[in-house]
Design a protein around this motif. Sequence first.
Motif, short mmCIF file in Angstrom:
data_model
loop_
_atom_site.label_atom_id
_atom_site.label_comp_id
_atom_site.label_asym_id
_atom_site.label_seq_id
_atom_site.Cartn_x
_atom_site.Cartn_y
_atom_site.Cartn_z
N VAL A 5 53.04 -1.63 -25.24
CA VAL A 5 53.78 -0.69 -24.41
C VAL A 5 54.57 0.26 -25.30
CG1 VAL A 5 55.44 -0.41 -22.53
CG2 VAL A 5 54.05 -2.50 -22.67
N VAL A 6 54.31 1.54 -25.17
CA VAL A 6 55.04 2.56 -25.92
C VAL A 6 56.08 3.18 -24.99
CG1 VAL A 6 54.88 4.76 -27.15
CG2 VAL A 6 53.08 3.05 -27.42
N CYS A 7 57.31 3.21 -25.45
CA CYS A 7 58.38 3.80 -24.65
C CYS A 7 58.21 5.31 -24.57
CB CYS A 7 59.74 3.45 -25.25
SG CYS A 7 61.10 4.15 -24.28
N VAL A 8 58.26 5.82 -23.36
CA VAL A 8 58.17 7.28 -23.17
C VAL A 8 59.46 7.81 -22.56
CG1 VAL A 8 55.66 7.33 -23.03
CG2 VAL A 8 56.97 6.97 -20.94
N GLY A 9 60.52 7.02 -22.71
CA GLY A 9 61.83 7.50 -22.28
C GLY A 9 62.25 8.71 -23.10
N SER A 10 63.27 9.42 -22.66
CA SER A 10 63.61 10.70 -23.28
C SER A 10 63.93 10.58 -24.76
CB SER A 10 64.75 11.37 -22.52
OG SER A 10 65.86 10.51 -22.46
N LEU A 20 52.70 8.92 -31.22
CA LEU A 20 52.45 7.51 -31.52
C LEU A 20 51.40 6.94 -30.56
CD1 LEU A 20 53.62 5.10 -33.26
CD2 LEU A 20 54.94 4.55 -31.23
N ALA A 21 51.55 7.22 -29.28
CA ALA A 21 50.61 6.70 -28.28
C ALA A 21 49.21 7.27 -28.50
CB ALA A 21 51.10 7.02 -26.87
N GLU A 22 49.12 8.54 -28.86
CA GLU A 22 47.81 9.16 -29.12
C GLU A 22 47.13 8.49 -30.31
OE1 GLU A 22 48.94 13.64 -27.48
OE2 GLU A 22 48.66 13.32 -29.63
N VAL A 37 42.99 -4.92 -26.11
CA VAL A 37 44.33 -4.32 -26.12
C VAL A 37 44.44 -3.28 -25.01
CG1 VAL A 37 46.02 -3.03 -27.47
CG2 VAL A 37 44.46 -4.61 -28.62
N GLU A 38 45.46 -3.45 -24.19
CA GLU A 38 45.75 -2.44 -23.17
C GLU A 38 46.96 -1.65 -23.63
OE1 GLU A 38 46.56 -2.26 -18.41
OE2 GLU A 38 47.56 -3.83 -19.55
N LEU A 39 46.82 -0.33 -23.66
CA LEU A 39 47.92 0.54 -24.07
C LEU A 39 48.54 1.16 -22.82
CD1 LEU A 39 49.46 1.93 -26.42
CD2 LEU A 39 47.74 3.74 -26.29
N THR A 40 49.84 1.04 -22.71
CA THR A 40 50.51 1.62 -21.56
C THR A 40 51.86 2.17 -21.98
OG1 THR A 40 51.13 1.19 -19.25
CG2 THR A 40 51.57 -0.57 -20.83
N GLY A 41 52.51 2.86 -21.08
CA GLY A 41 53.82 3.43 -21.36
C GLY A 41 54.88 2.85 -20.44
N VAL A 52 60.88 4.94 -32.29
CA VAL A 52 60.24 4.81 -30.99
C VAL A 52 60.06 3.32 -30.70
CG1 VAL A 52 58.15 5.30 -29.66
CG2 VAL A 52 59.02 7.00 -31.29
N SER A 53 60.48 2.90 -29.52
CA SER A 53 60.36 1.49 -29.15
C SER A 53 58.94 1.17 -28.70
CB SER A 53 61.33 1.14 -28.03
OG SER A 53 62.66 1.31 -28.48
N VAL A 54 58.43 0.06 -29.20
CA VAL A 54 57.08 -0.40 -28.86
C VAL A 54 57.18 -1.88 -28.54
CG1 VAL A 54 54.71 -0.71 -29.67
CG2 VAL A 54 56.05 1.26 -30.46
N ARG A 55 56.74 -2.29 -27.35
CA ARG A 55 56.74 -3.70 -27.00
C ARG A 55 55.34 -4.26 -27.15
NH1 ARG A 55 57.79 -4.22 -21.47
NH2 ARG A 55 59.76 -3.22 -21.89
N ILE A 56 55.23 -5.32 -27.91
CA ILE A 56 53.96 -6.00 -28.12
C ILE A 56 54.16 -7.44 -27.70
CG2 ILE A 56 52.17 -6.60 -29.79
CD1 ILE A 56 53.33 -4.30 -31.57
N GLY A 57 53.51 -7.83 -26.63
CA GLY A 57 53.77 -9.15 -26.10
C GLY A 57 55.22 -9.25 -25.67
N GLU A 58 55.92 -10.24 -26.20
CA GLU A 58 57.32 -10.44 -25.83
C GLU A 58 58.29 -9.75 -26.81
OE1 GLU A 58 58.23 -12.16 -23.04
OE2 GLU A 58 56.08 -12.17 -22.65
#
Length: 85
Positions: A5-10, A20-22, A37-41, A52-58
């Motif tokens: 999960v890539v953070c897309v907050g401001s 980063l997501a691209e 792997v599923e990529l989401t925002g 940039v915050s990135v959540r991977i699993g927990e």
Amino acid sequence: MFTVVVCVGSSCYVRGSEKLAETFERLIRERGLDSRVELTGAFCMEQCSMGVSVRIGEQTFRCMDPGDAESFFDQQVMPYLTAVS
Ligand code: FES
């Protein structure tokens, strides 16, 4: 299958979350990881202070330099993928 999960907050957006997501999207496709792997925002993960915050699993990581997203992917995402497979 696990989710990145890539953070897309401001705050993260200003720091380059779109780039980063691209890059993650390209690497997942190029490396044939689409089925694993599923990529989401997501909006703000309340850890806006650096990178940039990135959540991977927990776990939540911070990518300090989205211009170097491939290194971040190799160092943070790939080991996690290996560990859970
Ligand atoms: S905007 Fe990304 S953690 Fe707050």
